[in-house]
Design a protein around this motif. Structure first.
Motif, PDB file in Angstrom:
ATOM      1  N   ASP A  43      20.186  -8.185  14.368  1.00 38.58           N
ATOM      2  CA  ASP A  43      20.428  -7.797  12.977  1.00 38.58           C
ATOM      3  C   ASP A  43      21.719  -8.442  12.483  1.00 38.58           C
ATOM      4  OD1 ASP A  43      20.657  -6.619  10.527  1.00 38.58           O
ATOM      5  OD2 ASP A  43      20.680  -4.549  11.249  1.00 38.58           O
ATOM      6  N   HIS A  96      16.435 -13.328   8.174  1.00 39.37           N
ATOM      7  CA  HIS A  96      16.198 -11.930   7.779  1.00 39.37           C
ATOM      8  C   HIS A  96      17.547 -11.252   7.598  1.00 39.37           C
ATOM      9  CE1 HIS A  96      11.844 -10.976   9.268  1.00 39.37           C
ATOM     10  NE2 HIS A  96      11.904 -12.140   8.662  1.00 39.37           N
ATOM     11  N   MET A 145      17.194  -4.702   8.675  1.00 41.76           N
ATOM     12  CA  MET A 145      15.980  -4.140   9.259  1.00 41.76           C
ATOM     13  C   MET A 145      15.213  -3.342   8.198  1.00 41.76           C
ATOM     14  SD  MET A 145      16.045  -5.099  12.382  1.00 41.76           S
ATOM     15  CE  MET A 145      17.037  -5.457  13.841  1.00 41.76           C
ATOM     16  N   LYS A 146      13.991  -2.956   8.526  1.00 39.59           N
ATOM     17  CA  LYS A 146      13.161  -2.203   7.600  1.00 39.59           C
ATOM     18  C   LYS A 146      13.883  -0.916   7.184  1.00 39.59           C
ATOM     19  CE  LYS A 146       8.512  -0.372   7.000  1.00 39.59           C
ATOM     20  NZ  LYS A 146       7.204  -0.117   7.595  1.00 39.59           N
ATOM     21  N   GLY A 147      13.928  -0.683   5.880  1.00 38.80           N
ATOM     22  CA  GLY A 147      14.522   0.560   5.377  1.00 38.80           C
ATOM     23  C   GLY A 147      16.024   0.526   5.183  1.00 38.80           C
ATOM     24  N   LEU A 187      12.369  -8.818   2.177  1.00 37.88           N
ATOM     25  CA  LEU A 187      11.914  -7.911   3.238  1.00 37.88           C
ATOM     26  C   LEU A 187      11.657  -6.517   2.683  1.00 37.88           C
ATOM     27  CD1 LEU A 187      14.631  -8.856   5.901  1.00 37.88           C
ATOM     28  CD2 LEU A 187      12.301  -9.765   5.780  1.00 37.88           C
ATOM     29  N   GLN A 188      11.207  -5.629   3.562  1.00 34.90           N
ATOM     30  CA  GLN A 188      10.982  -4.235   3.171  1.00 34.90           C
ATOM     31  C   GLN A 188      12.253  -3.418   3.382  1.00 34.90           C
ATOM     32  OE1 GLN A 188       7.111  -4.087   5.586  1.00 34.90           O
ATOM     33  NE2 GLN A 188       6.798  -2.526   4.036  1.00 34.90           N
ATOM     34  N   ASN A 189      13.298  -3.791   2.689  1.00 34.32           N
ATOM     35  CA  ASN A 189      14.535  -3.006   2.688  1.00 34.32           C
ATOM     36  C   ASN A 189      15.253  -3.242   1.374  1.00 34.32           C
ATOM     37  OD1 ASN A 189      16.226  -5.325   2.863  1.00 34.32           O
ATOM     38  ND2 ASN A 189      16.142  -5.318   5.093  1.00 34.32           N
ATOM     39  N   HIS A 196       5.128  -9.041   1.956  1.00 35.11           N
ATOM     40  CA  HIS A 196       6.220  -8.095   1.680  1.00 35.11           C
ATOM     41  C   HIS A 196       6.300  -7.795   0.181  1.00 35.11           C
ATOM     42  CE1 HIS A 196       8.293  -9.763   5.550  1.00 35.11           C
ATOM     43  NE2 HIS A 196       7.258  -8.982   5.819  1.00 35.11           N
ATOM     44  N   SER A 236       5.943  -4.179  -2.372  1.00 37.97           N
ATOM     45  CA  SER A 236       7.115  -3.753  -3.153  1.00 37.97           C
ATOM     46  C   SER A 236       6.695  -3.285  -4.548  1.00 37.97           C
ATOM     47  CB  SER A 236       8.124  -4.892  -3.264  1.00 37.97           C
ATOM     48  OG  SER A 236       7.599  -5.929  -4.087  1.00 37.97           O
ATOM     49  N   ARG A 276       0.776  -1.173   4.446  1.00 36.97           N
ATOM     50  CA  ARG A 276       1.689  -1.595   5.514  1.00 36.97           C
ATOM     51  C   ARG A 276       1.575  -3.101   5.750  1.00 36.97           C
ATOM     52  NH1 ARG A 276      -0.644  -1.790  10.688  1.00 36.97           N
ATOM     53  NH2 ARG A 276      -2.862  -1.292  10.692  1.00 36.97           N
ATOM     54  N   ASP A 277       2.573  -3.650   6.391  1.00 36.66           N
ATOM     55  CA  ASP A 277       2.705  -5.095   6.599  1.00 36.66           C
ATOM     56  C   ASP A 277       1.782  -5.550   7.739  1.00 36.66           C
ATOM     57  OD1 ASP A 277       3.769  -7.599   6.211  1.00 36.66           O
ATOM     58  OD2 ASP A 277       5.518  -7.266   7.485  1.00 36.66           O
TER      59      ASP A 277
END
Length: 300
Positions: A86, A120, A123-125, A159-161, A189, A193, A220-221
């Motif tokens: 990360d 990236h 992380m997710k979230g 991304l999903q964050n 992604h 969103s 979901r991805d």
């Protein structure tokens, strides 16, 4: 019709060690560009012999190369292994570890002609804050300083964050004055969103260098093969992206933008199956665009 360069990511073969035969399968399916997914159990960027072998293949084939940053330091594949690298981790030690590993992967560009590297951020979230912005600016600046002399352009992926939303990616690029850094627009992604693919495209279109093409059910991805309507194969039966509309949108991007299939590795791990599906998806795109052009002409 646009001049998008179509290709595939080796992500579809992720559990396997990458070798020229797998690259051949993608090229035989019509890939003109290949994104090499950096994972030690797949493409071991620290293994000189493998790097040399992959470099030799790209030198002998009319296919361009790009790199996806490593997401883990694991050396053996596991379906349940979590992403561990990360670049914007709260712990400085973990941020440095992630940057060092990305640089290790980038060193392969001394032999393999990688044009770009997808990063990236988070992380997710992960939440957006002054701290995550600061960490993102530092990470991009640090990795860019390493990548630039190697001729590799950095691309930030949505991304999903909250950190890597289209709007915040634009903020990071603007605040950091990262004029030479581009964006990898991930359709899967974006589909998950709030603004959808059209919203992400509108925000990012001026910076897009590469597009990750894959489908999902909006929940979901899943990294499914792109397909549309009655032509959906069993593999893509659950996907809900409108590909006719998406391809029309993407076709307005500058010539030489790369469109890369980033497909999940479950169920399609044989080279022959991947080669066949790659060919089908790429010709399906051509057919959808031709139908759209004919429709527009009929309306004119």
């Amino acid at each position: 019709m646009g001049q998008m360069i179509l290709g595939s990511s080796t992500h579809v073969f992720l559990p396997q060690r990458l070798h020229p035969g797998l690259l051949d399968a993608l090229a035989n399916g019509g890939a003109k560009t290949i994104e090499v997914f950096a994972a030690r159990y797949h493409f071991d960027y620290a293994d000189r012999a493998q790097v040399k072998e992959i470099a030799g293949w790209f030198r002998s084939n009319p296919v361009t190369a790009s790199l996806h940053q490593p997401l883990t330091t694991e050396t053996t594949f596991s379906r349940h292994a979590a992403m561990s690298l990360d670049l914007i981790d709260r712990e400085k030690m973990h941020r440095i570890e992630a940057m060092d590993e990305v640089k290790r992967a980038l060193e392969a560009a001394e032999q393999i002609p990688f044009e770009s590297c997808v990063l990236h951020l988070g992380m997710k979230g992960d939440k957006w804050s002054e701290a995550t912005l600061e960490f993102a600016l530092t990470a991009v600046d640090h990795v860019k300083a390493f990548a630039s002399p190697l001729g590799v352009k950095l691309l930030l992926e949505n991304l999903q964050n909250e950190v890597a939303t289209p709007e915040h990616l634009v903020d990071i690029l603007r605040i950091g004055h990262f004029d030479s850094v581009g964006v990898c627009l991930d359709t899967g992604h974006a589909h998950l969103s709030e603004g959808g693919i059209a919203g992400a495209f509108e925000v990012l279109k001026g910076r897009v260098v590469e597009v990750h093409l894959h489908d999902n059910n909006g929940m979901r991805d899943e990294h499914l093969w792109p397909a549309s309507g009655s032509e959906r194969s069993v593999a893509a039966a659950k996907g809900s992206i409108d590909w006719a509309e998406t391809y029309r949108l993407l076709d307005t991007l500058p010539a030489a933008t790369r469109g890369v299939l980033e497909i999940g590795y479950e169920g399609f791990e044989t080279a022959e199956a991947v080669s066949r599906m790659t060919g089908e998806v790429l010709s399906h795109r051509t057919r959808l665009l031709e139908e759209a052009a004919a429709f527009d002409e009929g309306q004119g």
